[in-house]
Write an enzyme that holds these catalytic residues in place. Structure first.
Site, mmCIF file in Angstrom:
data_model
loop_
_atom_site.group_PDB
_atom_site.id
_atom_site.type_symbol
_atom_site.label_atom_id
_atom_site.label_comp_id
_atom_site.label_asym_id
_atom_site.label_seq_id
_atom_site.Cartn_x
_atom_site.Cartn_y
_atom_site.Cartn_z
ATOM 1 N N GLY A 11 0.832 -1.204 0.000
ATOM 2 C CA GLY A 11 0.000 0.000 0.000
ATOM 3 C C GLY A 11 0.863 1.250 0.000
ATOM 4 O O GLY A 11 1.899 1.288 0.655
ATOM 5 N N ARG A 72 0.912 -4.941 -5.806
ATOM 6 C CA ARG A 72 0.960 -6.217 -5.075
ATOM 7 C C ARG A 72 1.394 -7.231 -6.127
ATOM 8 O O ARG A 72 0.863 -7.238 -7.237
ATOM 9 C CB ARG A 72 -0.407 -6.586 -4.514
ATOM 10 C CG ARG A 72 -1.130 -5.396 -3.875
ATOM 11 C CD ARG A 72 -1.197 -5.461 -2.382
ATOM 12 N NE ARG A 72 -1.929 -4.303 -1.866
ATOM 13 C CZ ARG A 72 -1.729 -3.769 -0.672
ATOM 14 N NH1 ARG A 72 -0.837 -4.251 0.141
ATOM 15 N NH2 ARG A 72 -2.441 -2.745 -0.267
ATOM 16 N N ASP A 103 4.653 -4.748 6.116
ATOM 17 C CA ASP A 103 4.963 -6.093 6.588
ATOM 18 C C ASP A 103 5.181 -7.097 5.445
ATOM 19 O O ASP A 103 6.170 -7.832 5.414
ATOM 20 C CB ASP A 103 3.765 -6.502 7.458
ATOM 21 C CG ASP A 103 3.941 -7.846 8.073
ATOM 22 O OD1 ASP A 103 4.988 -8.056 8.683
ATOM 23 O OD2 ASP A 103 3.029 -8.694 7.923
ATOM 24 N N THR A 126 4.100 2.470 5.530
ATOM 25 C CA THR A 126 2.696 2.042 5.554
ATOM 26 C C THR A 126 1.940 2.938 6.520
ATOM 27 O O THR A 126 2.477 3.290 7.573
ATOM 28 C CB THR A 126 2.554 0.564 5.973
ATOM 29 O OG1 THR A 126 1.169 0.292 6.245
ATOM 30 C CG2 THR A 126 3.337 0.216 7.232
ATOM 31 N N ASP A 128 -0.449 2.075 8.275
ATOM 32 C CA ASP A 128 -1.074 1.270 9.332
ATOM 33 C C ASP A 128 -0.363 1.301 10.693
ATOM 34 O O ASP A 128 -0.955 0.969 11.707
ATOM 35 C CB ASP A 128 -1.190 -0.194 8.887
ATOM 36 C CG ASP A 128 -2.046 -0.346 7.642
ATOM 37 O OD1 ASP A 128 -2.846 0.565 7.361
ATOM 38 O OD2 ASP A 128 -1.915 -1.378 6.944
ATOM 39 N N ASP A 130 1.712 -0.837 11.795
ATOM 40 C CA ASP A 130 1.491 -2.190 12.314
ATOM 41 C C ASP A 130 2.782 -3.004 12.466
ATOM 42 O O ASP A 130 2.738 -4.227 12.528
ATOM 43 C CB ASP A 130 0.504 -2.951 11.396
ATOM 44 C CG ASP A 130 0.976 -3.016 9.956
ATOM 45 O OD1 ASP A 130 1.994 -2.380 9.619
ATOM 46 O OD2 ASP A 130 0.316 -3.703 9.151
ATOM 47 N N ARG A 163 -26.163 14.453 16.970
ATOM 48 C CA ARG A 163 -26.056 13.078 16.465
ATOM 49 C C ARG A 163 -24.824 12.355 16.992
ATOM 50 O O ARG A 163 -23.931 12.948 17.589
ATOM 51 C CB ARG A 163 -25.959 13.115 14.929
ATOM 52 C CG ARG A 163 -27.281 13.411 14.270
ATOM 53 C CD ARG A 163 -27.109 13.525 12.771
ATOM 54 N NE ARG A 163 -28.410 13.652 12.141
ATOM 55 C CZ ARG A 163 -28.645 14.316 11.021
ATOM 56 N NH1 ARG A 163 -27.665 14.923 10.381
ATOM 57 N NH2 ARG A 163 -29.859 14.362 10.517
ATOM 58 N N ARG A 172 -6.118 -1.905 8.711
ATOM 59 C CA ARG A 172 -6.236 -3.369 8.599
ATOM 60 C C ARG A 172 -6.427 -4.001 9.984
ATOM 61 O O ARG A 172 -7.357 -3.632 10.673
ATOM 62 C CB ARG A 172 -5.029 -3.933 7.855
ATOM 63 C CG ARG A 172 -4.984 -3.401 6.418
ATOM 64 C CD ARG A 172 -4.373 -4.364 5.479
ATOM 65 N NE ARG A 172 -2.950 -4.533 5.735
ATOM 66 C CZ ARG A 172 -2.154 -5.268 5.003
ATOM 67 N NH1 ARG A 172 -2.631 -5.920 3.964
ATOM 68 N NH2 ARG A 172 -0.882 -5.375 5.280
#
Ligand code: ATP
Length: 320
Positions: A11, A72, A103, A126, A128, A130, A163, A172
């Site tokens: 990504g 990818r 990763d 990334t 993320d 992660d 609201r 992810r």
């Protein structure tokens, strides 16, 4: 080392271009040549390599996305694909490789270094966040800032209409984008993959905040749990307040990198080249306690990401 290769994979993340620039300029500084591999590992299969000069990376430090593009590449998971990657590197006389990605990209880099002896350095790119071995990955800070901008706007309209806003963020299986954007936006609740959803507790917190004078609520949901739409539906079944879902989506992956990401990019890129210059491969670079570090790639990819429960508790205490 005379010639190195550079690719971005998986990504995309804001700051990848700034890292490309840092790698190319540092390598040239040390008298090395650089080949940019386009489209990640797919570029090694398809032999899409371009020589990169000082001016190839002009005017990109501020740009989102990746100039080298990314992909990818399923072929890289096969032995045949991996051998093809190695033969392309040999054909172009490339002695070392810098891989900017997450990763999965690091697993590819690990294969190249461990199985085929290609000195490879990983730069964590990334949104993320992660990867356990580094406090921050490239792109995370910018992505969180993008979320904050949107959540701020949602708060305006949610307050006017009294609201509840359910905001879905990326990440992810990792809850860091939700955790950081939740704390920094003043969200009342975050829902992350690392902690089991407790709808009763969520309702209690919402009702308490309303009793304390709040006119709106923000709930940040990590995509790894469920979609904003699904969550909003479940919540609407058990509350009388009006609930509105928003999925932030791919805007999180774009945009001009923040100062923090540009600084990481400069330091990660420079460190990666310094390691290769000294003949050191099979490492990843990162940041730990404000220091730029490097670590064995096998050790880094085997570490399991830990969730910061202390930060989560902080959010619970200050957002009500
Ligand atoms: P992000 O976290 O942003 O999605 P990523 O680097 O984790 O980035 P992946 O799609 O998981 O993204 O991996 C990128 C590419 O790395 C894959 O398409 C594949 O080419 C390569 N790759 C992933 N896992 C392996 C593996 N086990 N062995 C060899 N190559 C791999």
């Amino acid at each position: 080392m005379k010639r190195i290769g550079l690719l971005t994979s998986g990504g995309d993340a804001p700051g990848m271009n700034a890292a490309i620039r840092a790698v190319v300029r540092s390598a040239i500084y040390f008298g090395m040549e650089v080949y940019g591999v386009e489209r990640g590992y797919a570029g090694l299969m398809e032999e899409i390599l371009v020589p990169m000069e000082m001016r190839s990376v002009s005017n990109i430090v501020q740009c989102g996305g990746t100039k080298l593009r990314t992909a990818r590449c399923l072929e890289m998971l096969t032995e045949e694909g991996q051998k093809k990657a190695v033969s392309t590197l040999e054909k172009y006389g490339i002695d070392g490789l810098v891989v900017i990605g997450g990763d999965g990209s690091f697993r590819g880099a690990k294969v190249l270094s461990e199985k085929y002896g290609v000195p490879t350095i990983g730069i964590p790119g990334t949104i993320d966040n992660d990867l356990e071995y580094t406090d921050y990955t490239l792109g995370f800070d910018t992505a969180v800032n993008t979320c904050l901008d949107i959540i701020n706007k949602l708060r305006d309209t949610m307050t006017s209409h009294e609201r509840i806003s359910v905001v879905e963020v990326m990440g992810r299986h990792c809850g860091d984008i939700a955790l950081y954007s939740g704390i920094a936006s003043g969200a009342e609740i975050i829902v992350v993959p690392e902690i089991k959803v407790n709808m009763e507790d969520i309702i209690t917190r919402i009702n308490r905040s309303r009793a304390n004078g709040k006119h709106s609520n923000i709930i940040v949901v990590a995509e790894g749990v469920m979609s904003a739409e699904q969550f909003a539906k479940q919540l609407q079944d058990v509350t009388t307040y009006s609930v509105r879902p928003t999925c932030i989506g791919h805007v999180q992956r774009g945009g001009s990198p923040s100062m923090a990401d540009r600084m990481l990019a400069a330091q990660f890129g420079n460190k990666a080249v310094r390691l290769l210059k000294d003949g050191i491969g099979n490492r990843v670079v990162g940041i730990s306690k404000n220091n730029i570090i490097d670590m064995d790639i096998i050790e880094a990819v085997s570490m399991k990401k830990k969730f910061d429960y202390e930060l989560y508790e902080t959010l619970q205490m200050i957002s009500m």
